[in-house]
Write a protein that holds these residues in place. Structure first.
Motif, mmCIF file in Angstrom:
data_model
loop_
_atom_site.group_PDB
_atom_site.id
_atom_site.type_symbol
_atom_site.label_atom_id
_atom_site.label_comp_id
_atom_site.label_asym_id
_atom_site.label_seq_id
_atom_site.Cartn_x
_atom_site.Cartn_y
_atom_site.Cartn_z
ATOM 1 N N ASP A 107 -34.059 -23.312 -15.964
ATOM 2 C CA ASP A 107 -32.832 -24.106 -16.001
ATOM 3 C C ASP A 107 -32.379 -24.384 -17.425
ATOM 4 O OD1 ASP A 107 -32.835 -24.256 -13.211
ATOM 5 O OD2 ASP A 107 -32.018 -26.287 -13.270
ATOM 6 N N THR A 111 -29.424 -22.055 -19.800
ATOM 7 C CA THR A 111 -28.218 -22.780 -20.176
ATOM 8 C C THR A 111 -28.071 -22.862 -21.687
ATOM 9 O OG1 THR A 111 -29.445 -24.832 -19.810
ATOM 10 C CG2 THR A 111 -28.001 -24.106 -18.064
ATOM 11 N N ARG A 116 -27.977 -13.809 -19.867
ATOM 12 C CA ARG A 116 -29.130 -13.465 -19.040
ATOM 13 C C ARG A 116 -29.628 -12.072 -19.411
ATOM 14 N NH1 ARG A 116 -28.406 -15.602 -12.864
ATOM 15 N NH2 ARG A 116 -27.606 -17.683 -13.353
ATOM 16 N N ASP A 262 -28.398 -16.573 -8.146
ATOM 17 C CA ASP A 262 -28.610 -18.017 -8.161
ATOM 18 C C ASP A 262 -30.030 -18.273 -8.634
ATOM 19 O OD1 ASP A 262 -26.136 -18.476 -7.171
ATOM 20 O OD2 ASP A 262 -26.767 -19.023 -5.143
ATOM 21 N N ILE A 263 -30.164 -19.113 -9.640
ATOM 22 C CA ILE A 263 -31.491 -19.452 -10.135
ATOM 23 C C ILE A 263 -32.085 -20.514 -9.219
ATOM 24 C CG2 ILE A 263 -32.773 -20.412 -12.088
ATOM 25 C CD1 ILE A 263 -31.522 -17.542 -12.426
ATOM 26 N N GLU A 266 -36.006 -26.396 -7.851
ATOM 27 C CA GLU A 266 -37.305 -26.780 -7.307
ATOM 28 C C GLU A 266 -37.158 -27.348 -5.916
ATOM 29 O OE1 GLU A 266 -39.891 -29.006 -10.114
ATOM 30 O OE2 GLU A 266 -38.616 -28.037 -11.575
ATOM 31 N N LYS B 15 -19.805 -24.273 -2.806
ATOM 32 C CA LYS B 15 -21.026 -23.480 -2.837
ATOM 33 C C LYS B 15 -21.627 -23.375 -1.444
ATOM 34 C CE LYS B 15 -24.472 -21.196 -4.365
ATOM 35 N NZ LYS B 15 -24.261 -19.835 -4.910
ATOM 36 N N TYR B 17 -25.002 -21.711 0.382
ATOM 37 C CA TYR B 17 -26.264 -20.984 0.280
ATOM 38 C C TYR B 17 -26.400 -20.204 1.574
ATOM 39 C CZ TYR B 17 -27.426 -24.350 -3.391
ATOM 40 O OH TYR B 17 -27.430 -25.122 -4.518
ATOM 41 N N ARG B 51 -25.167 -27.459 -11.475
ATOM 42 C CA ARG B 51 -25.799 -26.167 -11.773
ATOM 43 C C ARG B 51 -24.782 -25.029 -11.700
ATOM 44 N NH1 ARG B 51 -30.327 -24.339 -8.959
ATOM 45 N NH2 ARG B 51 -31.574 -23.807 -10.778
ATOM 46 N N VAL B 54 -22.963 -25.104 -15.188
ATOM 47 C CA VAL B 54 -23.683 -24.535 -16.331
ATOM 48 C C VAL B 54 -24.118 -23.087 -16.082
ATOM 49 C CG1 VAL B 54 -24.469 -26.734 -17.256
ATOM 50 C CG2 VAL B 54 -25.874 -25.542 -15.557
ATOM 51 N N GLY B 55 -23.679 -22.530 -14.970
ATOM 52 C CA GLY B 55 -23.893 -21.099 -14.769
ATOM 53 C C GLY B 55 -25.224 -20.722 -14.134
ATOM 54 N N LEU B 56 -25.958 -21.695 -13.619
ATOM 55 C CA LEU B 56 -27.221 -21.353 -12.966
ATOM 56 C C LEU B 56 -26.998 -20.879 -11.541
ATOM 57 C CD1 LEU B 56 -29.380 -24.344 -14.262
ATOM 58 C CD2 LEU B 56 -29.640 -21.936 -14.889
ATOM 59 N N LEU B 57 -25.904 -21.325 -10.949
ATOM 60 C CA LEU B 57 -25.567 -20.910 -9.584
ATOM 61 C C LEU B 57 -24.203 -20.229 -9.596
ATOM 62 C CD1 LEU B 57 -26.486 -24.109 -7.504
ATOM 63 C CD2 LEU B 57 -27.865 -22.052 -7.842
ATOM 64 N N ARG B 58 -24.073 -19.218 -8.767
ATOM 65 C CA ARG B 58 -22.773 -18.585 -8.620
ATOM 66 C C ARG B 58 -21.848 -19.490 -7.825
ATOM 67 N NH1 ARG B 58 -24.311 -13.376 -5.651
ATOM 68 N NH2 ARG B 58 -25.772 -14.967 -4.974
ATOM 69 N N TYR B 84 -26.867 -29.762 -21.641
ATOM 70 C CA TYR B 84 -27.182 -29.918 -20.224
ATOM 71 C C TYR B 84 -28.557 -30.536 -20.090
ATOM 72 C CZ TYR B 84 -28.721 -28.402 -15.530
ATOM 73 O OH TYR B 84 -29.225 -28.350 -14.258
ATOM 74 N N PRO B 86 -31.077 -31.102 -17.016
ATOM 75 C CA PRO B 86 -31.276 -30.860 -15.587
ATOM 76 C C PRO B 86 -31.887 -32.065 -14.883
ATOM 77 C CG PRO B 86 -32.778 -29.494 -16.895
ATOM 78 C CD PRO B 86 -31.983 -30.323 -17.859
ATOM 79 N N ALA B 88 -34.096 -31.907 -12.386
ATOM 80 C CA ALA B 88 -35.540 -31.648 -12.298
ATOM 81 C C ALA B 88 -35.962 -31.028 -13.621
ATOM 82 C CB ALA B 88 -35.834 -30.714 -11.135
#
Lengths: 266, 311
Positions: A107, A111, A116, A262-263, A266, B15, B17, B51, B54-58, B84, B86, B88
């Protein structure tokens, strides 16, 4: 290429690297130490091997056990060395991006203002670099040791054998990397890479005996890496290219798989 | 500091999933210099939205921009202007705090040793300790430092104060003030209203992936049910209190009356003074109160939990 990440990746796992490298050097030293007595036993050893079941002789390619190249093939390059390279390669490859993802550190890493693609490239380079290093250590150990025990194998042939086994490691590293990058799960990546490695190994080893298995050899990475007998014949360019190209496809595939995923949270 | 271009802009951000909905149709803007609270219960979709930013999820559908650039297509360099934190937080535990922060700075192609030392001093963090030896609160300080140290124009902070003790929280609030005064836009999530209410001007409240409201925090509080505890000299005439239009419920124990109120208190206080009130205690509406008000659609019969606690 992200230098801080590259150095950090190596630094994080230096203990494992030292362990693998030391192990490989020790095994090599012991084998080389034993070799003169095998060679000097001459016909007695040949007779002993003649007494082994044919299957065993074929699986371990024991035809010229008392020659330096034959001895190294049986003792090291048919099983131990390829498996060490695969173990190290698959572990590092599977860890590549999946490790960061499973620990949740991805994460923050992803960022940062780095793409990537750059992260995949760096982690790939770290993995391949480790294998090249291991390859170099093994080759140097063999060259130095072979002079001491009069092994009778040209240095170029020793290097050739190390390079081909190293490439095999790179290939399975690429496989582990791809599965890890596509799933974000290190366990799955390791499982897939090891399962396919063991399958490839069994198919190749048993191919002299089991009807039909030799048909698979042209597409079996073990045949490419070991089947050309690099200790006697040097690098088979065709086989080496196949290993390198398939590895390149796997690492490039990792980049594609990871770029838009998608990363995991947790 | 007029909001010509929003620093953060979400429009119809959605979003999925697979088939499961993460967040649906989030739309709001955050201006430069603004702290924007992002509220909702755990699991409401705050982290999912952040998320995506910040580009962690499409992004499944809709659009999000940061500093005018579409986050789905912006080059990685955009993240050099973003900090950012997070929800977690997971750090490289084998490193010391200093090694970690220096690593992050190098990855940002910046030399931030001075900033790191300064922030660590203010948050009272020992940089020489290994992260695996640090408490959750101290690790959270590292998270705060790495988000702020490069003075980003946009900050996306997911539950930033979790694990911080009150003194450090106050320092954190000072840092947020400094960031906004140099024009940074801050999106700050929490599941506790009190954490954001003295920082944020406006808030968005999400529940179950859906946006309930985007509102100035003061107006939101005004609109929501809150409870007043009135202590009188003698037993009180609850009828007269209940007759006040803004009062929804009244409970009384002897000379103490607890009223739940929506909107202005003026009329109630006037009546209470007439009845000889001695002390008035008011409780700020909690997120839960506001939540109840919103979810019940302002239903006057909706019970206010705080009032029951007092009764």
């Amino acid at each position: 290429m992200l230098l801080p990440l590259l150095l950090k990746t190596w630094r994080d796992r230096w203990r494992g690297l030292v362990a693998w490298t030391t192990g490989l050097v020790l095994i090599t030293a012991v084998e080389l130490y034993v070799y003169p007595s095998i060679r000097d036993s001459g016909e007695g050893m040949e007779a002993l091997i003649e007494g082994f079941p044919d299957a065993m002789q074929e699986i371990f390619r024991m035809s010229d056990y008392t020659s330096g190249a034959g001895f190294l093939n049986v003792e090291m390059f048919s099983i131990i060395v390829p498996l060490v390279f695969i173990a190290v390669g698959a572990t590092w490859g599977a860890g590549g991006t999946a490790d960061e993802e499973e620990k949740g550190t991805a994460d923050l890493l992803l960022t940062l203002p780095v793409s990537r693609a750059a992260i995949v490239a760096t982690k790939s380079a770290a993995t391949i670099g480790v294998l090249v290093g291991l390859m170099a250590v093994l080759a140097v150990t063999l060259i130095v040791g072979s002079g001491m025990v009069d092994l009778g194998v040209a240095s170029s042939r020793l290097v050739a054998a190390c390079v081909m086994s190293g490439l095999l490691g790179v290939l399975y590293a690429g496989l582990g990397f791809l599965v890890g990058a596509a799933t974000g799960r290190r366990g799955i990546a390791l499982g897939v890479a090891f399962t396919l490695a063991i399958a490839g190994f069994l198919l190749y080893s048993l191919s002299p005996m089991v009807e039909g298995f030799e048909n698979i050899n042209p597409v079996n990475p073990f045949q490419w890496a070991v089947g050309g007998d690099p200790l006697n014949n040097g690098i088979d360019i065709g086989y080496a290219l196949r290993l390198a190209l398939l590895s390149a496809v796997l690492f490039a595939g990792s980049l594609v798989a990871f770029r838009r995923r998608d990363i995991r949270a947790e | 500091m007029a909001a010509l271009t929003p620093a953060i802009s979400l429009s119809g951000l959605t979003k999925f999933y697979g088939r499961q909905l993460g967040v649906a149709d989030l739309t709001f803007d955050v201006s430069p210099g603004e702290v924007f609270g992002f509220l909702g219960p755990n699991g409401a979709g705050k982290t999912t939205a952040m998320r995506m930013l910040v580009g962690l999820l499409r992004i499944s559908s809709g659009r999000a921009t940061i500093l005018g650039q579409d986050v789905a297509t912006a080059p990685a360099a955009l993240r050099g202007r973003v900090g950012y934190l997070p929800g977690a937080l997971a750090l490289y535990k084998n490193l010391t705090a200093r090694e970690y922060l220096t690593f992050v700075a190098r990855m940002r192609h910046r030399d931030l040793d001075t900033e790191i030392a300064g922030l660590a001093g203010r948050l009272n963090l020992d940089l020489s300790r290994h992260i695996h030896d640090l408490s959750k609160g101290n690790q959270q300080k590292i998270g705060v430092i790495q988000a702020l140290m490069h003075e980003p124009e946009v900050l996306i902070l997911d539950e930033p104060t979790s694990g911080l003790d009150p003194i450090v929280q106050r320092e954190f609030e000072a840092l947020v003030d400094e960031a906004t005064s140099r024009g940074a836009a801050i999106l700050l999530s929490s599941h506790v209203l009190s954490e954001v209410e003295h920082l944020a001007q406006r808030v968005a409240i999400v529940d179950d992936g859906h946006l309930l409201v985007v509102e100035h925090i003061d107006r939101l509080k005004e609109r929501s049910v809150r409870s007043l505890e009135l202590t009188f000299r003698t037993a009180v005439d609850t009828q007269r209190l209940a007759a006040v239009p803004s009062v929804e419920t009244v409970t009384a124990h002897g000379s103490v009356a607890t009223c739940t109120v929506v909107g202005a208190h003026t009329e109630l206080l006037r009546v209470a003074v007439e009845l000889g009130v001695e002390t008035v205690r008011t409780q700020e509406p909690s997120l839960e109160d506001i939540f109840m008000t919103l979810v019940s659609g302002g239903d006057p019969d909706a019970p206010a939990p705080a009032a029951e606690d007092l009764a």
